[in-house]
Motif scaffolding. Structure first.
Motif, short mmCIF file in Angstrom:
data_model
loop_
_atom_site.label_atom_id
_atom_site.label_comp_id
_atom_site.label_asym_id
_atom_site.label_seq_id
_atom_site.Cartn_x
_atom_site.Cartn_y
_atom_site.Cartn_z
N TYR A 68 0.82 -1.21 0.00
CA TYR A 68 0.00 0.00 0.00
C TYR A 68 0.85 1.26 0.00
O TYR A 68 0.35 2.36 -0.22
N TYR A 69 2.14 1.11 0.26
CA TYR A 69 3.09 2.17 -0.09
C TYR A 69 4.41 1.48 -0.41
O TYR A 69 4.69 0.37 0.06
N ASP A 70 5.22 2.10 -1.24
CA ASP A 70 6.47 1.50 -1.69
C ASP A 70 7.44 2.64 -1.99
O ASP A 70 7.44 3.20 -3.08
N ASP A 71 8.26 2.99 -1.00
CA ASP A 71 9.14 4.14 -1.10
C ASP A 71 10.60 3.68 -1.11
O ASP A 71 10.92 2.60 -0.62
N SER A 72 11.45 4.52 -1.65
CA SER A 72 12.88 4.24 -1.62
C SER A 72 13.64 5.52 -1.30
O SER A 72 13.13 6.63 -1.48
N SER A 73 14.85 5.35 -0.84
CA SER A 73 15.67 6.51 -0.52
C SER A 73 17.14 6.15 -0.71
O SER A 73 17.52 4.98 -0.63
N THR A 81 30.31 16.36 2.54
CA THR A 81 29.20 16.59 1.62
C THR A 81 28.24 15.42 1.69
O THR A 81 28.66 14.25 1.72
N VAL A 82 26.96 15.73 1.76
CA VAL A 82 25.91 14.73 1.95
C VAL A 82 24.84 14.93 0.88
O VAL A 82 24.38 16.06 0.66
N GLY A 83 24.47 13.84 0.22
CA GLY A 83 23.36 13.88 -0.72
C GLY A 83 22.26 12.94 -0.26
O GLY A 83 22.53 11.79 0.10
N TYR A 84 21.03 13.43 -0.24
CA TYR A 84 19.90 12.60 0.22
C TYR A 84 18.72 12.78 -0.71
O TYR A 84 18.32 13.90 -1.04
N SER A 85 18.16 11.64 -1.16
CA SER A 85 16.95 11.69 -1.99
C SER A 85 15.96 10.66 -1.47
O SER A 85 16.34 9.59 -0.99
N ALA A 86 14.68 11.01 -1.54
CA ALA A 86 13.61 10.12 -1.08
C ALA A 86 12.36 10.43 -1.87
O ALA A 86 12.19 11.54 -2.41
N ASN A 87 11.45 9.45 -1.93
CA ASN A 87 10.20 9.65 -2.67
C ASN A 87 9.00 9.19 -1.86
O ASN A 87 8.00 8.77 -2.42
N GLY A 88 9.10 9.26 -0.52
CA GLY A 88 8.03 8.75 0.32
C GLY A 88 6.80 9.64 0.33
O GLY A 88 6.89 10.85 0.15
N GLU A 89 5.62 9.02 0.54
CA GLU A 89 4.39 9.79 0.66
C GLU A 89 4.46 10.71 1.88
O GLU A 89 3.93 11.82 1.86
N GLU A 90 5.13 10.23 2.96
CA GLU A 90 5.20 11.04 4.17
C GLU A 90 6.23 12.16 4.04
O GLU A 90 6.03 13.26 4.53
N THR A 91 7.35 11.86 3.35
CA THR A 91 8.40 12.87 3.24
C THR A 91 8.17 13.80 2.05
O THR A 91 8.68 14.92 2.03
N GLY A 92 7.39 13.31 1.05
CA GLY A 92 7.33 14.03 -0.20
C GLY A 92 8.62 13.81 -0.97
O GLY A 92 9.54 13.15 -0.50
N PRO A 93 8.72 14.35 -2.17
CA PRO A 93 9.96 14.21 -2.93
C PRO A 93 11.08 15.02 -2.28
O PRO A 93 10.91 16.20 -1.97
N ASN A 144 7.81 16.31 8.58
CA ASN A 144 7.12 17.34 9.34
C ASN A 144 7.30 18.74 8.78
O ASN A 144 7.03 19.72 9.46
N GLY A 145 7.79 18.84 7.54
CA GLY A 145 7.92 20.16 6.96
C GLY A 145 9.14 20.25 6.06
O GLY A 145 9.57 19.27 5.46
N THR A 146 9.69 21.45 6.00
CA THR A 146 10.89 21.71 5.19
C THR A 146 12.01 22.11 6.14
O THR A 146 12.22 23.29 6.44
N PRO A 147 12.74 21.12 6.64
CA PRO A 147 13.74 21.41 7.67
C PRO A 147 15.00 22.07 7.11
O PRO A 147 15.33 21.93 5.93
N LYS A 148 15.69 22.78 7.98
CA LYS A 148 16.97 23.39 7.64
C LYS A 148 18.09 22.59 8.29
O LYS A 148 17.91 21.97 9.33
N PRO A 149 19.28 22.60 7.68
CA PRO A 149 20.43 22.00 8.36
C PRO A 149 20.81 22.82 9.59
O PRO A 149 20.44 24.00 9.70
N GLU A 150 21.54 22.21 10.50
CA GLU A 150 21.88 22.84 11.77
C GLU A 150 23.37 23.20 11.83
O GLU A 150 24.19 22.57 11.18
N LYS A 151 23.68 24.19 12.65
CA LYS A 151 25.06 24.58 12.89
C LYS A 151 25.29 24.74 14.38
O LYS A 151 24.44 25.27 15.09
N LEU A 152 26.46 24.28 14.84
CA LEU A 152 26.81 24.37 16.25
C LEU A 152 28.20 24.96 16.39
O LEU A 152 29.15 24.55 15.72
N ASN A 153 28.34 25.95 17.28
CA ASN A 153 29.63 26.48 17.71
C ASN A 153 29.85 26.04 19.15
O ASN A 153 29.05 26.37 20.03
#
Length: 719
Positions: free
Chosen positions: A405-410, A439-451, A493-502
């Motif tokens: 009933y769902y079939d996602d890949s990432s 450097t990090v590349g991430y792709s997903a096509n889940g119904e919950e995550t969206g493209p 849960n939305g359109t998240p931003k990457p984080e930075k820590l000093n």
């Protein structure tokens, strides 16, 4: 009682496993053994401006009776642990400086262990792994550059079993409360022809858990082949585990907590006759296998190299009975039965994860005169499939067997390069530098995550100074930058931003024959930190949201005080303040500025306590205590979301018998947890319920109670 305990901790009359458990009398430390070259690029010593604790297998052996690694590390500074099943077997969690496990970078022999998508560490997939661990180092704060996601609370690197020069066999068994049973066997051939060794372990752990039906059925294995000569060390390892646990990640509400602390709502449903029942197979079923090939080569007196190749395959599902599910959520068509349209059904579903993780990490070390230089990095790939199946439905509609009933890949790629250097400016002052590009590349096509198709480029510089006042005292200061990418749940849960820590760290170390002390202060300032909101999803994972500016600042102390040959205390205490600056709360479509609020799950005081007594050589007694101050389950500072403080005590005894024939030793161990039967809660969640009245949200809490007095008894036979 709490005030007395805290005072004693600050006076140095409490104990936790410290970074200086060894009896040494200078800051030179101890010689790096051969196997440690595999983690040398990631670990630090007292010559580095990093706050850390070392733990050897001997430190945790008396308590290693089947509980998970986070529970065994419970007495390190600033550490808070929890257990879904309430007794340390099954799903367990760890937080360091208020940061949860998704923000603690974990490596095994220098290879990333955190799940690439969730960033979590699921020790339940490798039960009894402590029995194949030679040593651990926990670096608090950003620490030094490592492989995998950035350390936003701490980094934990594990080194697996060292090569044994002598052959041995070992059988260990333990039993305890809640029908807990652990059995394992270990062996080593010793060095064959002075060069080859084969060793391994098989383990099985089962437990009913403190929480109702929170059972665990766990199996694991570890097999290692090693070759060494004067300049070469090669290891080939395969290890992994299989877990079947009844789900206990939903917690209970406040009213249930008062009347039935062990209640488990997982699997609850109502049958056709209106009776409340519990589905007997509401389980999590997962298997994970790891393969590693490690090669260290000493090229010259100045140069040595490490390279490691790895592959991990994981697959499994969790199964749930669901009532009155909408057909449309499962791609099913409505039915007409006796002129009535049916568009909901009771069903049993399985949600699957099938993933591969593979790659290589490497490092080269140059050491001569005043310079110690490390160049390293790694490239890793992750491929994951997420899919769901209905294995039974009261009304099946147009479904077919094995329909998804769902079939996602990432997919995720992770490349990093770093250069680290320690340079002696004078006999007393050294300079530390550490530059990392990731450097990090991430792709997903889940119904919950969206493209999703994101690429992140991070530059993480670090620098510091170490000043050796004399052979017993040194001081350090460091500044470090870290970045992190969002995880899969953040995209849900939305359109998240990457984080930075000093991260700023300032510390003092004192080491003498009978007294060792670590004292440090820190200030960690975040930009766009993804803080826990306090809410969880339907698999027990915590939800997060970006906040513009936030910080953690604190003071940590741990020590090892040997009062006599038989009596020792080792204190640790962590005092902190953890704030979101100008927190904006969105509720019922309206925004509200709450000002500076406390970050969820971040107690202002965490302290450990143990008193160790060795009346004679083969007998050890320890009283271990833990105090965790009150904390909030959300970021709103409401009284309803406050989790009460707790203070627990454990008693541990270990006795070794050395027979004259056949057996080399027999070790008997006993651990009584929570000896005063404190009724406490170590974890929870909260959310705003506005379904009944959208204009008047109600804050709802869930709690994860922990077991009262419980015990484990064990015996280890070595031959």
């Amino acid at each position: 009682m709490k005030t007395i305990f805290i005072t004693l901790a600050l006076l140095g009359l409490t104990m936790g496993i410290s970074a200086q458990n060894q009896q040494i009398d200078s800051l030179e430390g101890t010689k790096v053994v051969l196997d440690e070259v595999f983690v040398q690029a990631l670990r630090v010593t007292k010559a580095s401006p990093v706050t850390f604790s070392n733990v050897k297998k001997e430190d945790i052996a008396p308590r290693n009776l089947g509980q998970d690694i986070p529970v065994l590390l419970n007495f390190l500074p600033g550490v808070v642990t929890t257990s879904d099943a309430g007794a340390g077997v099954g799903y367990t969690g760890i937080r360091v400086r208020g940061s949860d496990a998704t923000r603690v970078n974990v490596t095994i022999n220098g290879i990333p262990y955190n799940d690439s998508e969730s960033h979590g560490t699921f020790w339940v997939n490798m039960p009894d792994f402590a029995s194949s661990t030679e040593s651990l180092q926990l670096q608090r704060g950003v620490g030094t550059s490592t492989n995998g996601a950035g350390a936003f609370g701490a980094s934990l690197n594990l080194l697996t079993d060292a090569v044994s020069g002598e052959a041995y066999g070992q059988i260990s068994s333990s039993i305890g409360s809640f029908k807990t049973l652990r059995n394992n066997i270990k062996f080593s051939t010793g060095l064959l022809n002075d060069h080859m060794e084969v060793s391994g372990r098989l383990s099985r752990i089962s437990s009913d858990g403190y929480i109702d039906r929170a059972s665990s059925d766990l199996e694991s294995y570890f097999l290692q082949a090693a070759y060494k000569d004067d300049n070469t060390l090669i290891k080939a390892l395969i290890f992994g585990g299989k877990e079947i646990t009844y789900q206990s990640w939903n917690g209970i509400d406040a009213e249930t907590l008062k009347v039935d602390r062990a209640f488990n709502p997982s699997g609850k449903y109502t049958d056709e006759d209106g009776n409340t029942r519990f589905y007997d197979n509401e389980i999590d079923n997962y298997k994970q296998d790891h393969a590693q090939l490690l090669w260290n080569e000493k090229i010259s007196d100045q140069w040595s190299t490490n390279i490691a190749f790895h592959f991990t395959h994981g697959r499994g599902y969790f199964e749930q009975y669901k009532e009155d599910e909408d057909f449309q959520d499962y791609g099913l068509e409505p039915l007409t039965i006796t002129n009535l349209e049916v568009n909901t059904t009771d069903l049993i579903r399985r949600r699957w994860l099938d993933n591969d993780f593979y790659g290589a990490v490497f490092s080269a070390n140059y050491a001569k005169n005043k310079l110690d230089l490390i160049i390293g990095g790694g490239y890793n790939n992750y491929e994951g499939d997420h899919f769901g199946e209905i294995i039974w439905a009261r009304f099946a509609s147009n479904s077919e067997i094995r329909d998804r009933y769902y079939d996602d890949s990432s997919k995720k790629s992770d490349f990093n390069m770093y250069t680290k250097a320690n340079y002696d400016l004078t006999d007393k002052l050294s300079l530390f530098g550490d530059l990392q590009y990731r450097t990090v590349g991430y792709s997903a096509n889940g119904e919950e995550t969206g493209p999703v198709d994101d690429t992140f480029n991070f530059f993480n510089p670090k620098a510091g100074l170490v000043y050796d006042l004399n052979a017993n005292n040194n001081f350090y200061f460091s500044y470090a930058v870290a970045h992190r990418e969002p995880n899969r749940d953040d995209y849900k849960n939305g359109t998240p931003k990457p984080e930075k820590l000093n991260d700023y760290e300032l510390g003092w170390r004192y080491v003498s024959q009978n007294f060792q002390l670590n004292l440090n202060t820190y200030y960690m300032h975040y930009k766009d930190q993804l803080v826990l909101t306090g809410d969880i999803d339907d698999t027990g994972d915590y939800l997060r949201a970006n906040v513009d500016k936030s910080y953690r600042a604190g003071l940590e102390l741990d020590a090892n005080i040997r009062i006599s040959e038989k009596f020792a205390v080792r204190p640790n205490v962590a005092v902190s303040t953890n704030k979101i600056e100008d927190f904006i709360l969105v509720r019922n479509g309206a925004t509200q500025n709450l000002g500076d609020t406390n970050i969820a799950f971040s107690p202002n005081i965490v302290a450990g306590n143990a008193i160790a007594y060795t009346p004679f050589k083969n007998l050890g007694l320890s009283l271990l205590s833990k105090y965790v101050g009150e904390q909030y389950l959300s970021n709103t500072d409401t009284e309803a979301s406050k989790l009460a403080s707790y203070f627990t005590n454990d008693f541990n005894v270990s006795y070794e018998i050395v027979p004259r024939k056949v057996l080399k030793s027999i070790v008997l161990s006993a651990l009584v947890n929570n000896i005063f039967n404190i009724q406490y809660v170590s974890n929870g969640y909260t959310y705003l319920d506005n379904f009944s009245d959208p204009n008047n949200s109600v804050e709802v809490q869930g709690y994860f109670p922990q077991a009262g007095t419980n015990f484990l008894l064990g015996a280890t036979l070595r031959f």
